[in-house]
Design a protein around this motif. Structure first.
Motif, PDB file in Angstrom:
ATOM      1  N   GLU A 100       0.810  -1.220   0.000  1.00  0.00           N
ATOM      2  CA  GLU A 100       0.000   0.000   0.000  1.00  0.00           C
ATOM      3  C   GLU A 100       0.843   1.270   0.000  1.00  0.00           C
ATOM      4  N   ASP A 101       2.037   1.200   0.558  1.00  0.00           N
ATOM      5  CA  ASP A 101       2.892   2.391   0.654  1.00  0.00           C
ATOM      6  C   ASP A 101       3.351   2.909  -0.709  1.00  0.00           C
ATOM      7  N   PHE A 102       3.261   2.073  -1.751  1.00  0.00           N
ATOM      8  CA  PHE A 102       3.766   2.463  -3.066  1.00  0.00           C
ATOM      9  C   PHE A 102       2.714   3.140  -3.953  1.00  0.00           C
ATOM     10  N   ALA A 103       1.483   3.147  -3.524  1.00  0.00           N
ATOM     11  CA  ALA A 103       0.404   3.668  -4.376  1.00  0.00           C
ATOM     12  C   ALA A 103       0.667   5.120  -4.777  1.00  0.00           C
ATOM     13  N   GLY A 104       0.759   5.375  -6.084  1.00  0.00           N
ATOM     14  CA  GLY A 104       0.899   6.726  -6.605  1.00  0.00           C
ATOM     15  C   GLY A 104       2.271   7.356  -6.461  1.00  0.00           C
ATOM     16  N   VAL A 105       3.242   6.638  -5.916  1.00  0.00           N
ATOM     17  CA  VAL A 105       4.580   7.204  -5.713  1.00  0.00           C
ATOM     18  C   VAL A 105       5.326   7.274  -7.057  1.00  0.00           C
ATOM     19  N   LYS A 106       5.856   8.441  -7.364  1.00  0.00           N
ATOM     20  CA  LYS A 106       6.674   8.615  -8.572  1.00  0.00           C
ATOM     21  C   LYS A 106       8.124   8.313  -8.192  1.00  0.00           C
ATOM     22  N   ILE A 107       8.595   7.148  -8.589  1.00  0.00           N
ATOM     23  CA  ILE A 107       9.882   6.666  -8.124  1.00  0.00           C
ATOM     24  C   ILE A 107      10.900   6.580  -9.243  1.00  0.00           C
TER      25      ILE A 107
END
Length: 327
Positions: free
Chosen positions: A158-165
């Motif tokens: 869930e922590d990765f949702a929508g993260v621009k990495i």
């Protein structure tokens, strides 16, 4: 950047410097800082080469990207004789030879022992691949295992949702897309401006990378040390330039390449705790354990990435991967 354009832009400063059989100067290019463990490795290599040849064979160290080349340029500028020596991340070389991709597979070599064993297995194949492009691989280096610098912890799916990495190859782009992030593939030199402008809000890199850019000054608050992979860089030289050397200088260069590898490994490992201490001092929280669901998802991604790579690399690649996996 195309090699032809690069040659035109630096021709005035990159004339041949071989003065005689006993007075040789080669040029090194790297976009890593002179004060990094890569810089220390090149310095140790240059000192060993000078010592072995009584000062007759020296290296001109052009670090910090001072020649204007990015890491992605290095393979071509060495192949085309613009410079004689460079180090290039294996991940940047997949477009030339598929075999280089094996060291970038996610979660395949998570420990130091795994990395050392893997490199012992793949080095002969990598050397053969460089020979296909008129180059010689004379050493390799690593960075501490890759994690994620971001504005919150990333230890669950869930922590990765929508993260621009920021990612750096097709494997990492696919891996983080699979957990809901938006991957942005960037060269290292583009990371700081991209963080500053909001193009990305997280960076996939090692602790060395985070310390180099002073991630704490760029809005980064967390480092999730998930052990994604251990980046490998390959030290390579021009075959034509090598063949022009006297035999004793060739031998000295090979020995100096070994010193590069040894120095790089030792310095990279020694730096890990130093960098983590700097992160804590500057307010970055370190997270060292992913939850079970994320571990399981990453396991699936690892298997998928390996299967895709083997499919492209063919029977030789499959045999190499199986050897690494002890199958």
């Amino acid at each position: 950047m195309k090699t032809a354009l690069l040659i035109g832009s630096v021709a005035a400063t990159l004339t041949a410097t071989t003065l005689s059989a006993q007075d040789v100067k080669w040029r090194v290019t790297s976009d890593y800082p002179s004060k990094s463990h890569v810089g220390a490795s090149f310095t140790a290599m240059a000192e060993e080469l000078s010592r072995l040849t009584d000062g007759g064979f020296t290296l001109e160290l052009n670090l910090d990207g001072s020649l204007g080349f990015k890491a992605a340029d290095n393979f071509e500028v060495v192949r085309d004789g613009v410079v004689e020596v460079a180090e290039t991340g294996a991940a940047a070389l997949i477009g030339y030879e598929q075999v280089f991709g094996v060291v970038g597979l996610p979660f395949v070599a998570p420990t130091n022992d795994d990395v050392q064993r893997m490199m012992a297995i793949v080095t002969p194949e990598f050397q053969a691949a460089f020979e296909n492009h008129d180059q010689i691989m004379i050493g390799w280096g690593t960075f501490p295992a890759v994690g994620i610098f971001g504005k919150h912890k990333m230890t669950s799916v869930e922590d990765f949702a929508g993260v621009k990495i920021r990612t750096y190859d097709s494997f990492s782009a696919n891996a983080f897309s699979e957990v809901g992030a938006t991957p942005v593939q960037l060269a290292w030199s583009d990371v700081v401006p991209s963080l500053s402008s909001g193009v990305i809000d997280a960076v996939l890199t090692s602790s060395v990378g985070g310390a180099t850019i002073k991630a704490w000054d760029l809005g980064i608050t967390d480092f999730s040390d998930i052990g994604y992979s251990t980046p490998v860089t390959l030290l390579h030289v021009s075959r034509d330039a090598f063949d022009d050397l006297p035999e004793k200088y060739q031998d000295a260069l090979i020995q100096a390449g070994k010193v590069y590898t040894e120095t790089n490994w030792t310095a990279a490992q020694a730096a890990i705790e130093t960098f983590k201490a700097a992160f804590r001092e500057n307010g970055i929280t370190i997270h060292e354990t992913a939850d079970d669901a994320l571990k399981a998802r990453f396991g699936e991604i690892s298997r998928q990435s390996a299967a895709e790579w083997v499919k492209q690399a063919g029977p030789k690649g499959e045999a190499l991967f199986n050897q690494i996996q002890n199958k």
